[in-house]
Scaffold this motif. Structure first.
Motif, PDB file in Angstrom:
ATOM      1  N   ALA A   1       0.836  -1.212   0.000  1.00  0.00           N
ATOM      2  CA  ALA A   1       0.000   0.000   0.000  1.00  0.00           C
ATOM      3  C   ALA A   1       0.868   1.258   0.000  1.00  0.00           C
ATOM      4  N   ASN A   2       1.995   1.224   0.711  1.00  0.00           N
ATOM      5  CA  ASN A   2       2.876   2.397   0.794  1.00  0.00           C
ATOM      6  C   ASN A   2       3.635   2.657  -0.498  1.00  0.00           C
ATOM      7  N   THR A   3       3.881   1.581  -1.281  1.00  0.00           N
ATOM      8  CA  THR A   3       4.721   1.767  -2.477  1.00  0.00           C
ATOM      9  C   THR A   3       3.909   1.914  -3.762  1.00  0.00           C
ATOM     10  N   MET A   4       2.623   1.552  -3.745  1.00  0.00           N
ATOM     11  CA  MET A   4       1.878   1.501  -5.022  1.00  0.00           C
ATOM     12  C   MET A   4       1.663   2.888  -5.642  1.00  0.00           C
ATOM     13  N   ASP A   5       1.749   3.953  -4.816  1.00  0.00           N
ATOM     14  CA  ASP A   5       1.565   5.304  -5.364  1.00  0.00           C
ATOM     15  C   ASP A   5       2.890   6.004  -5.656  1.00  0.00           C
TER      16      ASP A   5
ATOM     17  N   LEU B   1       8.690   3.126  -6.976  1.00  0.00           N
ATOM     18  CA  LEU B   1       8.600   1.840  -6.276  1.00  0.00           C
ATOM     19  C   LEU B   1       7.373   1.017  -6.652  1.00  0.00           C
ATOM     20  N   LYS B   2       6.431   1.622  -7.410  1.00  0.00           N
ATOM     21  CA  LYS B   2       5.153   0.923  -7.588  1.00  0.00           C
ATOM     22  C   LYS B   2       5.293  -0.409  -8.325  1.00  0.00           C
ATOM     23  N   TYR B   3       6.359  -0.546  -9.136  1.00  0.00           N
ATOM     24  CA  TYR B   3       6.564  -1.823  -9.845  1.00  0.00           C
ATOM     25  C   TYR B   3       6.706  -2.979  -8.848  1.00  0.00           C
ATOM     26  N   SER B   4       7.301  -2.680  -7.681  1.00  0.00           N
ATOM     27  CA  SER B   4       7.505  -3.730  -6.665  1.00  0.00           C
ATOM     28  C   SER B   4       6.222  -4.080  -5.926  1.00  0.00           C
ATOM     29  N   ALA B   5       5.241  -3.171  -5.945  1.00  0.00           N
ATOM     30  CA  ALA B   5       4.020  -3.383  -5.146  1.00  0.00           C
ATOM     31  C   ALA B   5       3.344  -4.705  -5.498  1.00  0.00           C
TER      32      ALA B   5
ATOM     33  N   GLU C   1      -8.672  -4.022  -6.438  1.00  0.00           N
ATOM     34  CA  GLU C   1      -9.426  -2.777  -6.265  1.00  0.00           C
ATOM     35  C   GLU C   1      -8.489  -1.641  -5.848  1.00  0.00           C
ATOM     36  N   MET C   2      -7.591  -1.940  -4.897  1.00  0.00           N
ATOM     37  CA  MET C   2      -6.642  -0.930  -4.406  1.00  0.00           C
ATOM     38  C   MET C   2      -5.645  -0.516  -5.476  1.00  0.00           C
ATOM     39  N   PHE C   3      -5.213  -1.498  -6.255  1.00  0.00           N
ATOM     40  CA  PHE C   3      -4.077  -1.303  -7.170  1.00  0.00           C
ATOM     41  C   PHE C   3      -4.432  -1.939  -8.527  1.00  0.00           C
ATOM     42  N   PRO C   4      -5.238  -1.219  -9.355  1.00  0.00           N
ATOM     43  CA  PRO C   4      -5.738  -1.804 -10.614  1.00  0.00           C
ATOM     44  C   PRO C   4      -4.638  -2.393 -11.509  1.00  0.00           C
TER      45      PRO C   4
END
Length: 301
Positions: free
Chosen positions: A193-197, A201-205, A233-236
Protein backbone atom coordinates in the motif's frame (compact mmCIF):
# COMPACT_ATOMS: atom_id res chain seq x y z
CA UNK A 1 57.47 -8.05 9.55
CA UNK A 2 55.89 -11.52 9.58
CA UNK A 3 52.68 -12.39 11.46
CA UNK A 4 54.57 -13.70 14.51
CA UNK A 5 56.53 -10.41 14.66
CA UNK A 6 53.33 -8.38 14.45
CA UNK A 7 51.78 -10.45 17.24
CA UNK A 8 54.87 -9.94 19.43
CA UNK A 9 54.75 -6.19 18.89
CA UNK A 10 51.00 -6.14 19.61
CA UNK A 11 51.49 -8.06 22.86
CA UNK A 12 54.18 -5.57 23.93
CA UNK A 13 51.86 -2.65 23.15
CA UNK A 14 49.10 -4.29 25.22
CA UNK A 15 51.49 -4.65 28.18
CA UNK A 16 52.61 -1.01 27.83
CA UNK A 17 48.98 0.14 27.69
CA UNK A 18 48.15 -1.82 30.84
CA UNK A 19 51.08 -0.16 32.66
CA UNK A 20 49.76 3.27 31.64
CA UNK A 21 46.27 2.40 32.95
CA UNK A 22 47.68 1.20 36.28
CA UNK A 23 49.85 4.31 36.59
CA UNK A 24 46.82 6.54 35.99
CA UNK A 25 45.12 4.94 39.02
CA UNK A 26 47.82 5.87 41.52
CA UNK A 27 46.79 8.78 43.75
CA UNK A 28 49.37 11.40 42.76
CA UNK A 29 49.33 10.45 39.09
CA UNK A 30 45.54 10.63 39.20
CA UNK A 31 45.86 14.25 40.29
CA UNK A 32 48.56 15.06 37.74
CA UNK A 33 48.20 13.71 34.25
CA UNK A 34 46.03 10.63 34.86
CA UNK A 35 44.03 11.38 31.73
CA UNK A 36 47.15 11.74 29.62
CA UNK A 37 48.16 8.20 30.53
CA UNK A 38 44.68 6.91 29.71
CA UNK A 39 44.85 8.66 26.32
CA UNK A 40 48.26 7.07 25.66
CA UNK A 41 46.88 3.66 26.68
CA UNK A 42 43.94 4.14 24.29
CA UNK A 43 46.28 4.83 21.43
CA UNK A 44 48.43 1.78 22.31
CA UNK A 45 45.42 -0.56 22.51
CA UNK A 46 44.25 0.68 19.11
CA UNK A 47 47.71 0.18 17.56
CA UNK A 48 47.89 -3.30 19.12
CA UNK A 49 44.43 -4.10 17.73
CA UNK A 50 45.52 -3.12 14.21
CA UNK A 51 48.70 -5.21 14.58
CA UNK A 52 46.60 -8.22 15.64
CA UNK A 53 44.32 -7.58 12.64
CA UNK A 54 47.30 -7.66 10.29
CA UNK A 55 48.38 -10.93 11.91
CA UNK A 56 44.79 -12.20 11.45
CA UNK A 57 44.41 -12.87 15.18
CA UNK A 58 40.81 -11.67 15.20
CA UNK A 59 39.94 -12.47 18.84
CA UNK A 60 42.97 -10.61 20.16
CA UNK A 61 42.17 -7.66 17.85
CA UNK A 62 38.59 -7.60 19.13
CA UNK A 63 39.77 -7.68 22.73
CA UNK A 64 42.26 -4.83 22.17
CA UNK A 65 39.61 -2.64 20.48
CA UNK A 66 37.28 -3.40 23.42
CA UNK A 67 39.90 -2.20 25.91
CA UNK A 68 40.30 1.00 23.89
CA UNK A 69 36.51 1.47 23.81
CA UNK A 70 36.23 1.21 27.60
CA UNK A 71 39.00 3.76 28.11
CA UNK A 72 37.43 6.18 25.60
CA UNK A 73 34.26 5.94 27.68
CA UNK A 74 36.26 6.71 30.82
CA UNK A 75 37.52 9.84 29.04
CA UNK A 76 33.89 10.79 28.23
CA UNK A 77 34.60 10.40 24.52
CA UNK A 78 31.40 8.65 23.51
CA UNK A 79 31.88 8.81 19.75
CA UNK A 80 35.40 7.29 19.92
CA UNK A 81 34.14 4.62 22.31
CA UNK A 82 31.31 3.61 19.96
CA UNK A 83 33.70 3.53 16.99
CA UNK A 84 36.08 1.25 18.91
CA UNK A 85 33.23 -1.08 19.92
CA UNK A 86 32.21 -1.32 16.24
CA UNK A 87 35.83 -2.07 15.26
CA UNK A 88 35.87 -4.75 17.99
CA UNK A 89 32.61 -6.21 16.67
CA UNK A 90 33.95 -6.35 13.10
CA UNK A 91 37.11 -8.15 14.27
CA UNK A 92 35.19 -10.63 16.47
CA UNK A 93 32.81 -11.36 13.57
CA UNK A 94 35.57 -13.49 12.05
CA UNK A 95 36.19 -15.53 15.21
CA UNK A 96 33.48 -15.22 17.86
CA UNK A 97 30.01 -14.22 16.59
CA UNK A 98 28.46 -13.90 20.06
CA UNK A 99 31.25 -11.58 21.24
CA UNK A 100 30.79 -9.55 18.03
CA UNK A 101 27.11 -9.11 18.93
CA UNK A 102 28.01 -8.00 22.48
CA UNK A 103 30.38 -5.32 21.15
CA UNK A 104 27.91 -4.08 18.51
CA UNK A 105 25.18 -3.89 21.16
CA UNK A 106 27.52 -1.78 23.32
CA UNK A 107 28.05 0.57 20.34
CA UNK A 108 24.28 0.72 19.71
CA UNK A 109 23.66 1.74 23.34
CA UNK A 110 26.06 4.65 22.93
CA UNK A 111 24.65 5.75 19.55
CA UNK A 112 21.03 5.66 20.77
CA UNK A 113 22.07 7.61 23.86
CA UNK A 114 23.54 10.22 21.50
CA UNK A 115 20.38 10.22 19.36
CA UNK A 116 22.24 8.70 16.37
CA UNK A 117 19.43 6.32 15.41
CA UNK A 118 20.36 5.81 11.74
CA UNK A 119 23.81 4.52 12.72
CA UNK A 120 22.26 2.35 15.45
CA UNK A 121 19.85 0.92 12.84
CA UNK A 122 22.77 -0.04 10.57
CA UNK A 123 24.45 -1.97 13.38
CA UNK A 124 21.19 -3.74 14.27
CA UNK A 125 21.21 -5.04 10.66
CA UNK A 126 24.77 -6.35 11.13
CA UNK A 127 23.66 -8.20 14.29
CA UNK A 128 20.61 -9.58 12.47
CA UNK A 129 22.90 -10.90 9.70
CA UNK A 130 25.16 -12.60 12.26
CA UNK A 131 22.09 -14.31 13.77
CA UNK A 132 20.98 -15.32 10.24
CA UNK A 133 24.21 -16.75 8.92
CA UNK A 134 26.50 -17.59 11.84
CA UNK A 135 24.27 -18.45 14.79
CA UNK A 136 21.14 -19.43 12.80
CA UNK A 137 18.73 -17.97 15.34
CA UNK A 138 15.98 -16.61 13.09
CA UNK A 139 13.77 -15.32 15.94
CA UNK A 140 16.62 -13.09 17.14
CA UNK A 141 17.42 -12.00 13.57
CA UNK A 142 13.77 -10.94 13.19
CA UNK A 143 13.91 -8.93 16.44
CA UNK A 144 16.98 -6.97 15.27
CA UNK A 145 15.53 -6.32 11.78
CA UNK A 146 12.37 -5.00 13.48
CA UNK A 147 14.39 -2.74 15.78
CA UNK A 148 16.37 -1.45 12.81
CA UNK A 149 13.17 -0.71 10.88
CA UNK A 150 11.78 1.19 13.89
CA UNK A 151 14.85 3.41 14.04
CA UNK A 152 14.83 4.04 10.29
CA UNK A 153 11.11 4.86 10.30
CA UNK A 154 11.71 7.54 12.93
CA UNK A 155 13.87 9.47 10.44
CA UNK A 156 11.14 10.05 7.80
CA UNK A 157 13.38 10.69 4.76
CA UNK A 158 12.73 8.63 1.60
CA UNK A 159 16.05 6.88 1.90
CA UNK A 160 15.36 5.84 5.49
CA UNK A 161 11.84 4.65 4.61
CA UNK A 162 13.39 2.51 1.86
CA UNK A 163 15.88 1.08 4.41
CA UNK A 164 13.05 0.42 6.89
CA UNK A 165 11.09 -1.42 4.19
CA UNK A 166 14.09 -3.59 3.35
CA UNK A 167 14.30 -4.67 6.99
CA UNK A 168 10.56 -5.26 7.25
CA UNK A 169 10.54 -7.40 4.10
CA UNK A 170 13.17 -9.61 5.74
CA UNK A 171 10.91 -9.85 8.81
CA UNK A 172 7.87 -10.75 6.66
CA UNK A 173 9.75 -13.42 4.70
CA UNK A 174 11.07 -15.07 7.87
CA UNK A 175 7.71 -14.77 9.65
CA UNK A 176 6.05 -16.67 6.79
CA UNK A 177 8.75 -19.36 6.89
CA UNK A 178 8.04 -19.74 10.63
CA UNK A 179 4.30 -20.01 9.81
CA UNK A 180 3.53 -16.63 11.41
CA UNK A 181 1.37 -15.84 8.38
CA UNK A 182 -0.72 -13.03 9.88
CA UNK A 183 2.40 -11.06 10.75
CA UNK A 184 3.81 -11.59 7.24
CA UNK A 185 0.51 -10.57 5.59
CA UNK A 186 0.31 -7.32 7.56
CA UNK A 187 3.84 -6.31 6.56
CA UNK A 188 3.49 -7.25 2.86
CA UNK A 189 0.13 -5.44 2.63
CA UNK A 190 1.42 -2.36 4.42
CA UNK A 191 4.52 -2.05 2.20
CA UNK A 192 2.44 -2.79 -0.92
CA UNK A 193 0.00 0.00 0.00
CA UNK A 194 2.88 2.40 0.79
CA UNK A 195 4.72 1.77 -2.48
CA UNK A 196 1.88 1.50 -5.02
CA UNK A 197 1.57 5.30 -5.36
CA UNK A 198 5.30 5.93 -5.58
CA UNK A 199 6.37 6.18 -9.25
CA UNK A 200 9.81 4.73 -8.44
CA UNK A 201 8.60 1.84 -6.28
CA UNK A 202 5.15 0.92 -7.59
CA UNK A 203 6.56 -1.82 -9.85
CA UNK A 204 7.51 -3.73 -6.66
CA UNK A 205 4.02 -3.38 -5.15
CA UNK A 206 2.70 -6.30 -7.20
CA UNK A 207 5.35 -8.57 -5.63
CA UNK A 208 4.27 -7.60 -2.12
CA UNK A 209 0.57 -8.16 -2.85
CA UNK A 210 1.46 -11.48 -4.50
CA UNK A 211 3.37 -12.61 -1.41
CA UNK A 212 0.59 -11.45 0.93
CA UNK A 213 -1.95 -13.40 -1.15
CA UNK A 214 0.19 -16.56 -1.00
CA UNK A 215 0.33 -16.29 2.80
CA UNK A 216 -3.48 -15.90 2.85
CA UNK A 217 -3.78 -18.91 0.52
CA UNK A 218 -1.80 -21.18 2.86
CA UNK A 219 -4.12 -20.28 5.73
CA UNK A 220 -7.43 -20.29 3.87
CA UNK A 221 -8.47 -20.37 0.22
CA UNK A 222 -11.46 -18.05 0.71
CA UNK A 223 -9.25 -15.48 2.46
CA UNK A 224 -6.93 -15.55 -0.54
CA UNK A 225 -9.84 -14.91 -2.94
CA UNK A 226 -11.09 -11.97 -0.88
CA UNK A 227 -7.57 -10.56 -0.53
CA UNK A 228 -7.02 -10.82 -4.29
CA UNK A 229 -10.22 -8.83 -4.95
CA UNK A 230 -9.11 -6.21 -2.42
CA UNK A 231 -5.64 -5.87 -4.00
CA UNK A 232 -7.09 -5.50 -7.51
CA UNK A 233 -9.43 -2.78 -6.26
CA UNK A 234 -6.64 -0.93 -4.41
CA UNK A 235 -4.08 -1.30 -7.17
CA UNK A 236 -5.74 -1.80 -10.61
CA UNK A 237 -2.32 -2.36 -12.28
CA UNK A 238 -2.09 -5.62 -10.28
CA UNK A 239 -4.85 -7.21 -12.43
CA UNK A 240 -2.67 -7.31 -15.55
CA UNK A 241 0.39 -8.65 -13.74
CA UNK A 242 1.62 -12.20 -14.30
CA UNK A 243 1.51 -12.68 -10.51
CA UNK A 244 -2.22 -11.92 -10.34
CA UNK A 245 -2.97 -14.22 -13.30
CA UNK A 246 -0.97 -17.02 -11.64
CA UNK A 247 -2.90 -16.59 -8.38
CA UNK A 248 -6.22 -16.92 -10.24
CA UNK A 249 -5.06 -20.12 -11.96
CA UNK A 250 -3.81 -21.54 -8.66
CA UNK A 251 -7.08 -20.73 -6.89
CA UNK A 252 -9.00 -22.44 -9.68
CA UNK A 253 -6.76 -25.52 -9.59
CA UNK A 254 -7.04 -25.66 -5.80
CA UNK A 255 -10.82 -25.36 -5.92
CA UNK A 256 -10.96 -28.26 -8.37
CA UNK A 257 -8.34 -30.12 -6.32
CA UNK A 258 -6.40 -30.48 -9.57
CA UNK A 259 -2.77 -31.04 -8.68
CA UNK A 260 -1.60 -31.24 -12.30
CA UNK A 261 -3.21 -27.93 -13.28
CA UNK A 262 -1.58 -26.33 -10.23
CA UNK A 263 1.88 -27.63 -11.20
CA UNK A 264 1.38 -26.61 -14.84
CA UNK A 265 0.51 -23.02 -13.86
CA UNK A 266 3.61 -22.79 -11.65
CA UNK A 267 5.82 -24.25 -14.40
CA UNK A 268 4.57 -21.76 -16.95
CA UNK A 269 5.22 -18.82 -14.57
CA UNK A 270 8.68 -20.13 -13.64
CA UNK A 271 9.71 -20.42 -17.31
CA UNK A 272 9.50 -16.61 -17.58
CA UNK A 273 10.14 -15.39 -14.01
CA UNK A 274 12.38 -17.73 -12.03
CA UNK A 275 10.90 -18.65 -8.66
CA UNK A 276 13.17 -18.03 -5.71
CA UNK A 277 13.50 -20.36 -2.71
CA UNK A 278 10.91 -18.49 -0.62
CA UNK A 279 8.22 -18.54 -3.33
CA UNK A 280 8.92 -22.20 -4.06
CA UNK A 281 8.48 -23.05 -0.36
CA UNK A 282 5.16 -21.17 -0.11
CA UNK A 283 3.80 -22.63 -3.36
CA UNK A 284 4.71 -26.14 -2.15
CA UNK A 285 2.88 -25.58 1.13
CA UNK A 286 -0.27 -24.65 -0.80
CA UNK A 287 0.13 -27.58 -3.19
CA UNK A 288 0.30 -30.04 -0.28
CA UNK A 289 -3.20 -28.98 0.75
CA UNK A 290 -4.59 -30.37 -2.53
CA UNK A 291 -6.14 -33.74 -1.66
CA UNK A 292 -4.36 -36.72 -3.06
CA UNK A 293 -1.15 -34.78 -3.66
CA UNK A 294 0.22 -35.82 -0.24
CA UNK A 295 3.84 -35.00 0.38
CA UNK A 296 4.86 -36.38 -2.98
CA UNK A 297 8.47 -35.67 -3.83
CA UNK A 298 8.01 -32.04 -2.88
CA UNK A 299 8.16 -31.07 -6.53
CA UNK A 300 6.48 -28.15 -8.22
CA UNK A 301 7.77 -28.44 -11.72
Amino acid sequence: MDNAGKEREAVQLMAEAEKRVKASHSFLRGLFGGNTRIEEACEMYTRAANMFKMAKNWSAAGNAFCQAAKLHMQLQSKHDSATSFVDAGNAYKKADPQEAINCLNAAIDIYTDMGRFTIAAKHHITIAEIYETELVDIEKAIAHYEQSADYYKGEESNRQVFSANKCLLKVAAYAAQLEQYQKAIEIFEQIGANTMDNPLLKYSAKDYFFKAALCHFIVDELNAKLALEKYEEMFPAFTDSRECKLLKKLLEAHEEQNSEAYTEAVKEFDSISRLDQWLTTMLLRIKKSIQGDGEGDGDLK
